[in-house]
Design an enzyme around this catalytic site. Structure first.
Site, PDB file in Angstrom:
ATOM      1  N   ARG A  90       0.762  -1.290   0.000  1.00  0.00           N
ATOM      2  CA  ARG A  90       0.110  -0.016  -0.159  1.00  0.00           C
ATOM      3  C   ARG A  90       0.750   1.061  -0.014  1.00  0.00           C
ATOM      4  O   ARG A  90       2.049   0.966   0.205  1.00  0.00           O
ATOM      5  CB  ARG A  90      -1.048  -0.006   1.103  1.00  0.00           C
ATOM      6  CG  ARG A  90      -0.553  -0.744   2.286  1.00  0.00           C
ATOM      7  CD  ARG A  90       0.429  -0.060   3.180  1.00  0.00           C
ATOM      8  NE  ARG A  90       0.262   1.436   3.397  1.00  0.00           N
ATOM      9  CZ  ARG A  90       1.115   2.249   3.637  1.00  0.00           C
ATOM     10  NH1 ARG A  90       2.445   1.852   3.753  1.00  0.00           N
ATOM     11  NH2 ARG A  90       0.683   3.599   3.748  1.00  0.00           N
ATOM     12  N   GLY A  91       0.166   2.266  -0.176  1.00  0.00           N
ATOM     13  CA  GLY A  91       0.995   3.535  -0.272  1.00  0.00           C
ATOM     14  C   GLY A  91       1.128   3.783  -1.890  1.00  0.00           C
ATOM     15  O   GLY A  91       1.415   3.177  -2.477  1.00  0.00           O
ATOM     16  N   ALA A  92       0.945   5.240  -2.361  1.00  0.00           N
ATOM     17  CA  ALA A  92       0.734   5.337  -3.627  1.00  0.00           C
ATOM     18  C   ALA A  92       2.003   5.035  -4.695  1.00  0.00           C
ATOM     19  O   ALA A  92       1.716   4.228  -5.492  1.00  0.00           O
ATOM     20  CB  ALA A  92       0.481   6.796  -3.980  1.00  0.00           C
ATOM     21  N   ARG A 138      -7.150  -0.583  -6.984  1.00  0.00           N
ATOM     22  CA  ARG A 138      -7.525   0.618  -6.051  1.00  0.00           C
ATOM     23  C   ARG A 138      -7.850   1.630  -6.857  1.00  0.00           C
ATOM     24  O   ARG A 138      -6.901   1.912  -7.665  1.00  0.00           O
ATOM     25  CB  ARG A 138      -6.423   0.671  -5.016  1.00  0.00           C
ATOM     26  CG  ARG A 138      -6.404  -0.363  -3.931  1.00  0.00           C
ATOM     27  CD  ARG A 138      -5.608  -0.111  -2.764  1.00  0.00           C
ATOM     28  NE  ARG A 138      -6.284   0.768  -1.616  1.00  0.00           N
ATOM     29  CZ  ARG A 138      -5.552   1.374  -0.622  1.00  0.00           C
ATOM     30  NH1 ARG A 138      -4.320   0.939  -0.703  1.00  0.00           N
ATOM     31  NH2 ARG A 138      -6.115   2.113   0.002  1.00  0.00           N
ATOM     32  N   GLN A 148      -2.098   2.257   9.870  1.00  0.00           N
ATOM     33  CA  GLN A 148      -0.729   2.504   9.173  1.00  0.00           C
ATOM     34  C   GLN A 148       0.323   3.246  10.153  1.00  0.00           C
ATOM     35  O   GLN A 148       1.683   3.066   9.948  1.00  0.00           O
ATOM     36  CB  GLN A 148      -0.951   3.350   7.883  1.00  0.00           C
ATOM     37  CG  GLN A 148      -1.338   2.544   6.667  1.00  0.00           C
ATOM     38  CD  GLN A 148      -3.398   2.741   6.705  1.00  0.00           C
ATOM     39  OE1 GLN A 148      -3.835   3.025   7.972  1.00  0.00           O
ATOM     40  NE2 GLN A 148      -3.570   2.572   5.310  1.00  0.00           N
ATOM     41  N   ASP A 163      -2.000  10.627  -2.282  1.00  0.00           N
ATOM     42  CA  ASP A 163      -2.227   9.450  -3.364  1.00  0.00           C
ATOM     43  C   ASP A 163      -2.779  10.153  -4.548  1.00  0.00           C
ATOM     44  O   ASP A 163      -2.594   9.374  -5.597  1.00  0.00           O
ATOM     45  CB  ASP A 163      -3.679   8.700  -2.830  1.00  0.00           C
ATOM     46  CG  ASP A 163      -2.756   7.835  -1.691  1.00  0.00           C
ATOM     47  OD1 ASP A 163      -3.087   8.257  -0.488  1.00  0.00           O
ATOM     48  OD2 ASP A 163      -2.692   6.568  -1.965  1.00  0.00           O
ATOM     49  N   ASN A 166      -5.402  12.308   0.392  1.00  0.00           N
ATOM     50  CA  ASN A 166      -4.474  11.306   1.225  1.00  0.00           C
ATOM     51  C   ASN A 166      -5.505  10.710   2.086  1.00  0.00           C
ATOM     52  O   ASN A 166      -6.731  10.972   2.298  1.00  0.00           O
ATOM     53  CB  ASN A 166      -3.480  12.371   1.832  1.00  0.00           C
ATOM     54  CG  ASN A 166      -2.440  11.385   2.603  1.00  0.00           C
ATOM     55  OD1 ASN A 166      -1.782  10.492   1.914  1.00  0.00           O
ATOM     56  ND2 ASN A 166      -2.014  11.779   3.691  1.00  0.00           N
ATOM     57  N   LYS A 167      -4.582   9.819   2.941  1.00  0.00           N
ATOM     58  CA  LYS A 167      -5.618   9.048   4.023  1.00  0.00           C
ATOM     59  C   LYS A 167      -6.466   9.705   4.770  1.00  0.00           C
ATOM     60  O   LYS A 167      -6.184  10.882   5.039  1.00  0.00           O
ATOM     61  CB  LYS A 167      -4.423   8.377   4.721  1.00  0.00           C
ATOM     62  CG  LYS A 167      -4.772   7.418   5.975  1.00  0.00           C
ATOM     63  CD  LYS A 167      -5.809   6.546   5.537  1.00  0.00           C
ATOM     64  CE  LYS A 167      -5.225   5.755   4.218  1.00  0.00           C
ATOM     65  NZ  LYS A 167      -6.255   4.729   3.470  1.00  0.00           N
TER      66      LYS A 167
END
Ligand code: MRU
Length: 352
Positions: A46-48, A96, A203, A244, A254-255
């Site tokens: 995960r993470g862009a 995603r 996270q 992201d 973002n998150k």
């Protein structure tokens, strides 16, 4: 310890299983585009930027698999290869929706494929694998460049809040927001990190805290609802987060929870920085309103793993990202330098 989030090993892709960190450290192996897509969807990776690198390897793996199965290079085999590759691209693109690096990487791989389409399947597969290796190596170089620009913004002794994990685990190495912290420490600054736990997937608590502890960078964990209190107490000097997708006007996805932090930062006059490689800026999207926001399983909010604390029968929402308007962003830290108070005009110039 050097964290290799993704690595090419024995003709396969290996990825650290981030669902089980920090309780266990384990690599999972991947051989096909569909399995990589499932690894992205289920958040093994995960993470862009890391999602983009994984997708690039997914395309290369599919080409390798198809080229090994092909019996020849006739028209039928060529059509089968093309069909198989298109299916691989499609399954990866559907994994995603929010991180634009996924689509950026797929487009880059498609361009390579198109440029060598007349070669043999084995040759095409090798070109795609070389490009995936290059995307991985380039990501680390970009993160170090961003790190140097971002580190200059932090005072010696700064106490910096971050949300989610924009670290080595979210990239091919070094990290974007955490890369800024690593670069600041490397340049001799003493900084300390305040990590939001980042509900519901944790996270911050699981991944950011783990990364910082590994490197002896002082880190304090808080729950997401404590950030305002610490800011009001004067205990936070700056905020640095990852992203992201950034729209053409500078709005930042973002998150989930990032928007809340940005509003609080403005209220308390605390600079709010976004570490953002150019591959995360989506110039095809005018404003943050058009950024697709992933809605994940309600299971993630209901409880953790097998334990459910929410009342049975309650309605649950789980948007995984939010959008911070550009006006709340003090600066975008890119590999080309810092864009202060980003807007449409500055971003247009960046790509001109
Ligand atoms: O759902 P995740 O864990 O993939 O979300 C990750 C983030 O929101 C990160 O901040 C972002 O991708 C930047 S990572 C360098």
């Amino acid at each position: 310890m050097k964290i290799e989030t993704l690595r090419w090993f024995n003709n396969r892709l290996e990825m650290i299983d981030q669902r089980i960190l920090p309780a266990a450290f384990e690599y999972l192996s991947y051989y096909t585009a569909a399995s990589v897509a499932e690894g992205i969807r289920s958040m093994v990776v995960r993470g862009a930027p890391a999602i983009g690198v994984a997708a690039a390897y997914g395309v290369a793996l599919e080409a390798l698999k198809l080229s090994q199965r092909a019996k020849g290079e006739g028209n039928d085999e060529k059509a089968d290869f093309k069909q198989g590759m298109e299916a691989g691209f499609a399954v990866l693109a559907a994994s995603r929706p929010t991180a634009v690096n996924l689509f950026w990487a797929l487009q880059r791989m498609r361009k390579v494929w198109e440029s060598v389409a007349t070669q043999t399947q084995q040759q095409i597969a090798q070109h795609l694998l070389t490009e995936a290796h290059e995307i991985l190596a380039e990501d680390v170089r970009i993160n170090k460049a961003m790190g140097a620009h971002g580190a200059a913004l932090l005072q010696d002794g700064a106490r910096v809040l971050t949300h989610c994990n924009a670290g080595a685990l979210a990239t091919a190495g070094w990290g974007t927001a955490l890369g800024v912290f690593r670069s600041a420490v490397e340049s001799g600054k003493k900084i300390s990190v305040i990590a939001d736990e980042t509900r519901p997937f944790l996270q911050g608590a699981r991944l950011t805290a783990w990364e910082m502890v590994q490197e002896n960078i002082p880190v304090t964990l808080i729950t997401d609802n404590m950030a305002g209190h610490l800011m009001a107490q004067g205990e936070i000097d700056a905020v640095v987060v990852g992203t992201d997708r950034v729209a053409a006007n500078g709005d930042v996805a973002n998150k989930i929870g990032t928007y809340m932090v940005a509003v609080l930062a403005q209220r308390h006059n605390i600079p709010f920085y976004v570490a953002c490689p150019l591959s995360t800026i989506d110039m095809t999207i005018a404003t943050g309103k058009d950024i697709p926001i992933e809605e994940r399983s309600t299971e993630e909010v209901k409880g953790f793993r097998d334990y459910h604390w929410a009342a049975a029968g309650v309605t649950i929402r789980n948007p995984a990202f939010d959008v911070t308007p550009a006006e709340l962003v003090t600066g975008l830290i890119t590999e080309k330098g810092v864009i202060h108070h980003p807007d449409a005009e500055q971003l247009r110039r960046l790509f001109a």
